[in-house]
Write a protein that holds these residues in place. Structure first.
Motif, PDB file in Angstrom:
ATOM      1  N   VAL A   1       7.107 115.039 165.905  1.00 53.09           N
ATOM      2  CA  VAL A   1       7.208 116.050 164.856  1.00 53.09           C
ATOM      3  C   VAL A   1       6.791 115.439 163.535  1.00 53.09           C
ATOM      4  N   GLY A   2       6.577 116.307 162.569  1.00 55.24           N
ATOM      5  CA  GLY A   2       6.391 115.848 161.200  1.00 55.24           C
ATOM      6  C   GLY A   2       5.064 115.189 160.923  1.00 55.24           C
ATOM      7  N   GLY A   3       4.062 115.467 161.732  1.00 52.32           N
ATOM      8  CA  GLY A   3       2.718 115.002 161.401  1.00 52.32           C
ATOM      9  C   GLY A   3       2.523 113.500 161.504  1.00 52.32           C
ATOM     10  N   ALA A   4       3.394 112.806 162.264  1.00 48.94           N
ATOM     11  CA  ALA A   4       3.225 111.359 162.414  1.00 48.94           C
ATOM     12  C   ALA A   4       1.892 111.056 163.086  1.00 48.94           C
ATOM     13  N   GLU A   5       1.533 111.878 164.080  1.00 47.59           N
ATOM     14  CA  GLU A   5       0.264 111.657 164.762  1.00 47.59           C
ATOM     15  C   GLU A   5      -0.902 111.835 163.806  1.00 47.59           C
ATOM     16  N   ARG A   6      -0.795 112.879 162.988  1.00 44.16           N
ATOM     17  CA  ARG A   6      -1.893 113.184 162.076  1.00 44.16           C
ATOM     18  C   ARG A   6      -2.099 112.036 161.093  1.00 44.16           C
ATOM     19  N   ARG A   7      -0.987 111.540 160.555  1.00 45.37           N
ATOM     20  CA  ARG A   7      -1.106 110.434 159.601  1.00 45.37           C
ATOM     21  C   ARG A   7      -1.713 109.211 160.280  1.00 45.37           C
ATOM     22  N   ALA A   8      -1.232 108.917 161.494  1.00 53.00           N
ATOM     23  CA  ALA A   8      -1.735 107.737 162.198  1.00 53.00           C
ATOM     24  C   ALA A   8      -3.216 107.892 162.503  1.00 53.00           C
ATOM     25  N   ALA A   9      -3.592 109.080 162.978  1.00 50.93           N
ATOM     26  CA  ALA A   9      -4.993 109.307 163.331  1.00 50.93           C
ATOM     27  C   ALA A   9      -5.876 109.176 162.103  1.00 50.93           C
TER      28      ALA A   9
ATOM     29  N   ALA B   1     -12.593 117.429 175.342  1.00 55.79           N
ATOM     30  CA  ALA B   1     -12.198 118.764 174.884  1.00 55.79           C
ATOM     31  C   ALA B   1     -11.035 118.695 173.899  1.00 55.79           C
ATOM     32  N   ALA B   2     -10.337 117.560 173.856  1.00 55.10           N
ATOM     33  CA  ALA B   2      -9.180 117.458 172.976  1.00 55.10           C
ATOM     34  C   ALA B   2      -9.615 117.012 171.587  1.00 55.10           C
ATOM     35  N   SER B   3      -8.722 117.188 170.623  1.00 55.10           N
ATOM     36  CA  SER B   3      -9.092 116.929 169.235  1.00 55.10           C
ATOM     37  C   SER B   3      -9.187 115.434 168.956  1.00 55.10           C
ATOM     38  N   VAL B   4      -9.819 115.105 167.837  1.00 55.60           N
ATOM     39  CA  VAL B   4      -9.912 113.720 167.387  1.00 55.60           C
ATOM     40  C   VAL B   4      -8.516 113.130 167.286  1.00 55.60           C
ATOM     41  N   GLN B   5      -7.609 113.913 166.701  1.00 53.00           N
ATOM     42  CA  GLN B   5      -6.252 113.420 166.491  1.00 53.00           C
ATOM     43  C   GLN B   5      -5.554 113.095 167.809  1.00 53.00           C
ATOM     44  N   ARG B   6      -5.625 114.017 168.750  1.00 59.25           N
ATOM     45  CA  ARG B   6      -4.947 113.790 170.032  1.00 59.25           C
ATOM     46  C   ARG B   6      -5.510 112.570 170.735  1.00 59.25           C
TER      47      ARG B   6
END
Lengths: 348, 537, 369
Positions: free
Chosen positions: B406-414, B384-389
């Motif tokens: 913060v700052g989209g570090a997860e998004r960049r890594a994903a 149920a969680a997003s690809v990024q998570r």
């Protein structure tokens, strides 16, 4: 593609019976344990004060048990199907006040008809719960926690702070509340009749067995073609109906009814059912165990003052019993699972 | 095929015995010598079914004839389970025809299928653990006596008779809880028999059974077949398929490939049809192989009650070690205990010289261990969680700055890892459950590769994903090994094991029974070791 | 999620920035809007509602619910529930009364109350995590047990006469204005909980374990330990609320905050937190608390009986779960009907798989391309 042949292995005969026998013993032990606890408690209390077993005192216990027992029957049906009905005490309050109001406003009304009003109120409340849970797919906890407050709020709203006293109720109705057959209160007999009916239903009728199946494994029940929503609806309607009947009996017994009738009683009912060995996860337990639980709880309530214990302990005892009962069930289940696993481990 | 529509009266399904079984019909299973053979008991014709954007069935078809055992084979993800769900009435096809005795019909629910005489035995039967065996057999249709009461005596005796007929004397009064899987299947079959079943569908029923249990199951099934029941048998084990069945249908990518008598088909032909190319062309470990480095993962005397005993092995840097064996041999359990998700009862696990504490996955991760688990949907991903998570879940701590994300570090890594593994997704915020199986697996791999593991345990990394992605995953694993990662590969697919591994460890019944270097490992040796048919090398 | 929004807006590319409205367009956004609407409408129609005096009271009244809702949100997001919070408030309040009557100073009593709450929470946590009991049953049990113990301590008596400087500060306002003294500490706690839930690794793990605790455990998250500490924190906060409640009304009674657990659970669910775990925002919960409290406040001012409030609260609780379920079922049914209408039963040429309308059930995929 895959490894193809199969491993020869010594047959694992001889261990088949073990798990079942253990489980059986545990279940029987539960009922036996309750009976032993009851006997011990009664004996101790009686030794402390022999009036505890006087006819009047026993009648008191039976009268008090009657209400808990009645509601516990409905709760058992619900819990067996892996649900819960926290609204029973509010339904009882609504029905008690409704019945008393009808009787006070229409003195000429035949008592059975008034009783029917109370039972009808209960059935309607149960239907609300059932529809929201079975068809609206709202978790039973959320739904009945909500209706606990909705139904109680309705009583307060209707009562508006007023109360109906015994003087406003017809004589015949009040007499019924204390009448006895061969020394046994009518109320208790009614509760026992409900117990036998629900017991028979759960044990020997398809719809009753379906509830066990649903509580045991809902997906398998669906595959087996069991009509899950209508079965759950039935359970909640019965629970509500019995709570409604409980309201009528409450009014008859106490004579004085205000908006707080039965307040907080749902905890006693849940405790009785859980202590009586009905698994809170659904699928197992019997209404007779729940009856023993109800009896034990009432006896504790009546014994505390006799034993010189502060009656304020009563609520804490209920809570402790609930926790002890589910913890015990869990430990037993772990033991059974471990012993099954251990037997599998013998193979090498 | 066989599109003829005989008059239903000509082929009334035989006289019913008291048990309601149709008498065996005339037509032979292999050689119909009539222009108008009797219609199949159940047939699917040109069935299509998609889940969201994923097409699970694309023109599948199958015919089940009375008194014939029909095998259904295909790779994982070929659509076998969907086909079974359609037969069971659990899923409704988007299009296509379901025929019962030659007449088109529809199964809107499992009850419809059951009423039509189609019973499905799943790999892990769904019984009611709290109810007795007899009640499980008769759930929802218990025999009734007077006043609609359940006649418990009759129910018990009928269950006893059914079980006796199947040759398995289970006590009908005992609860189903604690029955072995084999006994649970017998209960399911008893249910099917009592339901006047005309077609028995079995979905990998032998996966968790021991040898004698398989033999018992087969003799029961053969007896039913002799009485005229149509049987559909889904299995990965060709030996069992040939032992039990007369005809075989091959499914690939949701489409029908072939149907024919088993006697005229070789196993190699079947495999070739399943994968769509010659088996030899598969699974060649690409890339150059350098000599393995120092020992990174060392396991000694690992035991867990009921799962495995005294397992010990070493994996070196840059080495791919495969753990082979039958399903249920205890391979995944070993992986879980090494990683710490399950506690071990005894033994030591050392990663790069650091002894791992018991039951602490986080410590294992800190030491450089990663586990891509067997069950992607339950263990690998939070669907149920997003690809990024999902992609950043084990690494959230490292990605945080002063403890804050913060700052989209997860998004960049994903995004970085999704791109590296060429994952196809709509949006990083989409629930990972909306991706196809292969892309889901890539997210699981990304999730763990991003932690920079020194040891990677991959458990069935290519199960249920398409062939293209499969090759990508193989290339990726080989590349990781070339980069010096120690890899423990658990797989049930022998070509994958033999094609990828430097060394093959074989487990049987919770024990490590063989350690075969690449040079000497071949299909036969591994199978013998896994099944214990001969003294292993 | 909303708490990370500003920083992302400045750093991330435009595509990501544009995502914000879509994300907020959920149930919690609806609740925020509804809350603002309620405040506006009530100010316009209910006499006295918009006054600063009423605002002070409104804040003092909603403080306990808001405080209890903070850890409750975390617990429900992680897939559990705690019905015993109100009883913990009652027990710590009774304990305060007992200790105060015994002559202990409030400087000692208040930390003790928080500690006692933490211990009570730890008991819940132990039963749920070590024994693996269902949290619903456990906390129904402790709901009765803790309330019962409160009665054992105080019976039906009350302890009043707490130190004036404390009770006055509790209901007092900053610099004599209308903003109560308790606002800064409450805001601090709300911020801490919001940051923990939405911008830390712990928060991420709470969502993960609520949606699928197996996958969370396979990702190295210590599921049981985290849940244990959640219950400890919930207990400690309840202890703090016990102290607040006692000082605010300057009376310790066994029935303090009785039944408050309903309002807390209702507010959390109303705020868009899924009862099944794994979904929700703290902003939505804060809005849910404000919505419920201001509704109650406005109705009271409008001279609607307090009993109607109970009915409204209970109904809202049910609707907050029922409405999403019903809309989802309706949508699924419509989609299924549409899907069935599209393909003819037996077309001569099968359309390519990609063109099919998406089926409503994302439940199972067999992994074929």
């Amino acid at each position: 593609m895959t490894v193809t042949a199969r491993p020869p292995e010594p047959p694992k005969e001889g261990r088949r019976r073990g798990g079942a026998a253990l489980l059986d013993a545990v279940l029987r032990f539960r009922a036996l344990g309750l009976v032993v606890a009851l006997v011990l408690l009664v004996a101790t209390t009686w030794l402390a004060n022999s009036r505890f077993l006087s006819a009047q005192s026993v009648r008191d216990i039976l009268l008090s048990t009657a209400l808990t027992l009645l509601l516990a029957c409905g709760m058992t049906m619900v819990v067996v199907g892996r649900g819960i009905d926290l609204s029973v005490a509010s339904v009882l309050g609504l029905s008690a006040f409704g019945t008393a109001t009808v009787l006070a406003d229409h003195p000429g009304l035949p008592v059975p008809l008034a009783a029917l009003v109370g039972v009808g109120i209960g059935a309607a409340c149960g239907a609300v719960n059932g529809v929201v849970i079975a068809y609206g797919r709202v978790p039973a906890l959320v739904a009945t926690l909500g209706t606990l407050y909705v139904f109680r709020g309705l009583v307060y709203f209707l009562a508006g702070g007023s109360r109906i006293s015994a003087g406003e109720l017809p004589r015949g109705f009040l007499d019924f509340g204390t009448a006895r057959v061969l020394g046994v209160p009518w109320l208790f007999l009614i509760a026992v009749a409900a117990l036998l009916a629900v017991g028979e239903f759960l044990r020997r009728h398809r719809a009753g067995r379906d509830l066990y199946a649903i509580g045991s494994h809902e997906e398998a029940a669906r595959l087996a073609g069991i009509p899950i929503p209508s079965r759950l609806l039935l359970a909640y309607v019965v629970s509500g109906t019995l709570a409604g009947l409980g309201g009528v009996l409450y009014a008859a017994r106490y004579g004085t009814v205000d908006a707080s009738a039965g307040y907080g009683m749902e905890l006693d009912i849940v405790a009785a059912v859980v202590v009586g060995g009905v698994a809170i996860f659904g699928g197992s337990g019997s209404v007779f165990g729940a009856a023993l639980g109800a009896l034990l709880l009432t006896v504790i309530n009546n014994a505390l003052p006799v034993l010189g214990v502060d009656p304020f302990w009563q609520r804490a005892v209920v809570g402790a019993l609930i926790i002890a009962a589910i913890a015990l069930d869990r430990l037993v289940a772990l033991r059974v699972a471990a012993s099954l696993r251990g037997r599998d481990a013998d193979v090498h | 095929m066989a599109a003829s529509r005989p008059n239903p009266e000509d082929h009334a399904p035989g006289s019913r015995t008291p048990e309601g079984r149709a008498a065996p019909e005339e037509h032979g299973s292999e050689t119909p010598h009539d222009d108008r053979p009797p219609p199949p008991v159940v047939a699917l014709r040109d069935v299509w079914k998609s889940y969201g954007a994923v097409a699970a069935l694309r023109g599948a078809r199958i015919e089940l004839h009375a008194g014939e055992a029909h095998a259904l084979v295909g790779e994982n993800g070929a659509g076998k389970s969907t086909l079974i769900k359609v037969l069971a009435g659990v899923r409704q096809p988007d299009r296509g025809v379901l025929e019962l005795d030659g007449a088109a019909t529809e199964f809107k629910s499992p009850q419809d299928a059951r009423a039509a005489g189609v019973a499905v035995i799943h790999q892990e039967p769904a019984l009611f653990p709290d109810l007795s065996v007899a009640e499980n057999v008769f759930a929802g249709r218990q025999p009734r006596g007077r006043f609609g009461r359940i006649d418990e005596h009759a129910m018990r005796e009928r269950a006893r008779a059914l079980l006796a007929r199947l040759g398995v004397p289970l006590d009908p009064r005992r609860p189903a809880r604690g029955l072995s899987i084999a006994d649970q299947q017998i209960v399911e079959i008893a249910k099917a028999v009592s339901l006047e079943t005309r077609a028995l569908v079995m979905d990998e029923p032998t996966a968790a059974l021991s040898g004698p249990e398989v033999d018992r199951l087969f003799s029961v099934v053969n007896a039913l077949r002799a009485e005229g029941t149509a049987v559909l048998f889904v299995s990965h084990r060709f030996a069992e398929v040939t032992a039990l069945c007369q005809r075989v249908t091959v499914l690939r990518d949701g489409a029908h490939v072939s149907t024919g008598p088993l006697a005229e088909t070789t196993v190699d032909q079947l495999v070739a049809r399943m994968v769509g190319r010659e088996p030899d062309a598969l699974f060649v470990r690409p890339g150059k192989q350098r000599p393995p480095g120092e020992v990174v993962l060392e396991v000694e005397g690992l035991s867990r009650a009921g799962a495995f005993r005294d397992v010990g092995f070493r994996v070196r840097a840059g080495e791919i070690v495969a753990l082979a064996g039958l399903v249920g041999a205890g391979r995944s359990e070993v992986a879980r205990a090494v990683f710490g998700v399950d506690r071990r009862d005894a033994g030591r696990v050392t990663v790069a010289g650091r002894a791992l504490p018991n039951g602490r996955p986080r410590a294992a991760m800190a030491a450089g261990l990663a586990l891509v688990p067997e069950d992607r949907r339950q263990q690998g991903l939070v669907l149920a969680a997003s690809v990024q998570r999902n992609a950043t879940l084990p690494r959230a701590r490292q990605l945080s700055r002063f403890g804050f994300l913060v700052g989209g570090a997860e998004r960049r890594a994903a995004r970085e890892w999704a791109t590296r593994l060429r994952t196809r997704y709509g949006d990083l915020d989409d629930p990972v459950g909306t991706l196809s199986g292969g892309n889901q697996q890539k997210v699981v791999l990304a999730k763990w590769l991003a932690t920079g593991p020194r040891v990677l345990i991959v458990d069935e990394p290519t199960r249920g994903i398409d062939i293209g992605t499969k090759a990508e995953v193989h290339r990726l694993i080989a590349q990781l090994a070339a980069d010096g990662v120690a890899i423990l590969l658990i797989s049930s697919e022998l070509p994958e094991v033999l094609g990828m591994a430097d060394r093959v460890l074989v487990m049987r019944e919770g024990r490590l029974v063989a350690d075969l270097p690449r040079e000497t490992a071949d299909e036969e040796r591994v199978i013998r070791a896994a099944t214990g048919q001969e003294a292993p090398a | 999620m909303s708490t990370e929004a500003p920083s992302r807006a400045t750093r991330a590319p435009l595509r990501d920035t544009l995502r914000l409205p879509r994300r907020l367009a959920g149930w919690d956004a609806a609740v925020v809007v509804l809350t603002v609407l309620t405040l506006v409408v009530a100010s316009g129609t209910v006499e006295e509602f918009g006054t600063t005096r009423n605002a002070t009271f409104l804040i003092l009244d909603l403080a306990p619910v808001l405080l209890l809702a903070l850890p409750m949100t975390l617990i429900v997001v992680s897939g559990e529930i705690d019905l015993s919070v109100a009883s913990t408030v009652g027990l710590t309040s009774a304990l305060m009364g007992e200790l105060w009557a015994a002559g202990m100073p409030l400087e000692t009593i208040i930390p003790l109350a928080v500690l006692a709450g933490a211990v009570l929470g730890a008991f819940n946590g132990l039963l749920v995590t070590v024994l693996g009991l269902p949290s619903l049953a456990v906390t129904i049990g402790t709901l009765a047990l803790y309330r019962g113990l409160a009665y054992v301590l105080l019976g039906d008596t009350a302890v009043a006469d707490f130190a004036r400087e404390y009770t006055r500060w509790t209901i007092g306002s900053l610099g004599g204005g209308w903003v109560p003294n308790v606002v800064p500490p409450i805001l601090l706690l709300v911020t801490v909980f919001a940051v923990v839930l939405h911008a830390t690794p712990v928060g991420r793990s709470l969502f993960a374990m609520g949606a699928n605790d197996t996958a969370a455990a396979f990702s190295g998250i210590p599921v049981e330990r985290t849940k244990f500490w959640l219950y400890v924190i919930a207990g400690a906060v309840a202890g703090l609320v016990g102290a607040y409640w006692t000082l605010r009304y300057s009376t310790a009674r066994a029935d303090n905050a009785e039944g408050l657990e309903l309002t807390v659970v209702a507010a959390v669910l109303l705020g868009g937190v899924s009862i099944y775990g794994g979904r929700g925002t703290l902003l939505g919960v804060v809005a849910g608390v404000v919505l419920l409290s201001s509704l109650q406040n406005a109705l009271r001012l409008a001279k609607v009986s307090a009993d109607a409030l109970t009915v409204v609260t209970g109904t809202l609780l049910i609707l907050s779960v029922l409405l999403p379920n019903v809309t989802a079922a309706l949508r699924a049914r419509l989609a299924r009907r549409a899907a069935r209408a599209v393909p003819p039963p037996r077309g001569p040429e099968p359309p390519p798989p990609g063109t099919r309308s998406p089926a409503p059930e994302p439940t199972r995929r067999d992994g074929t391309p």
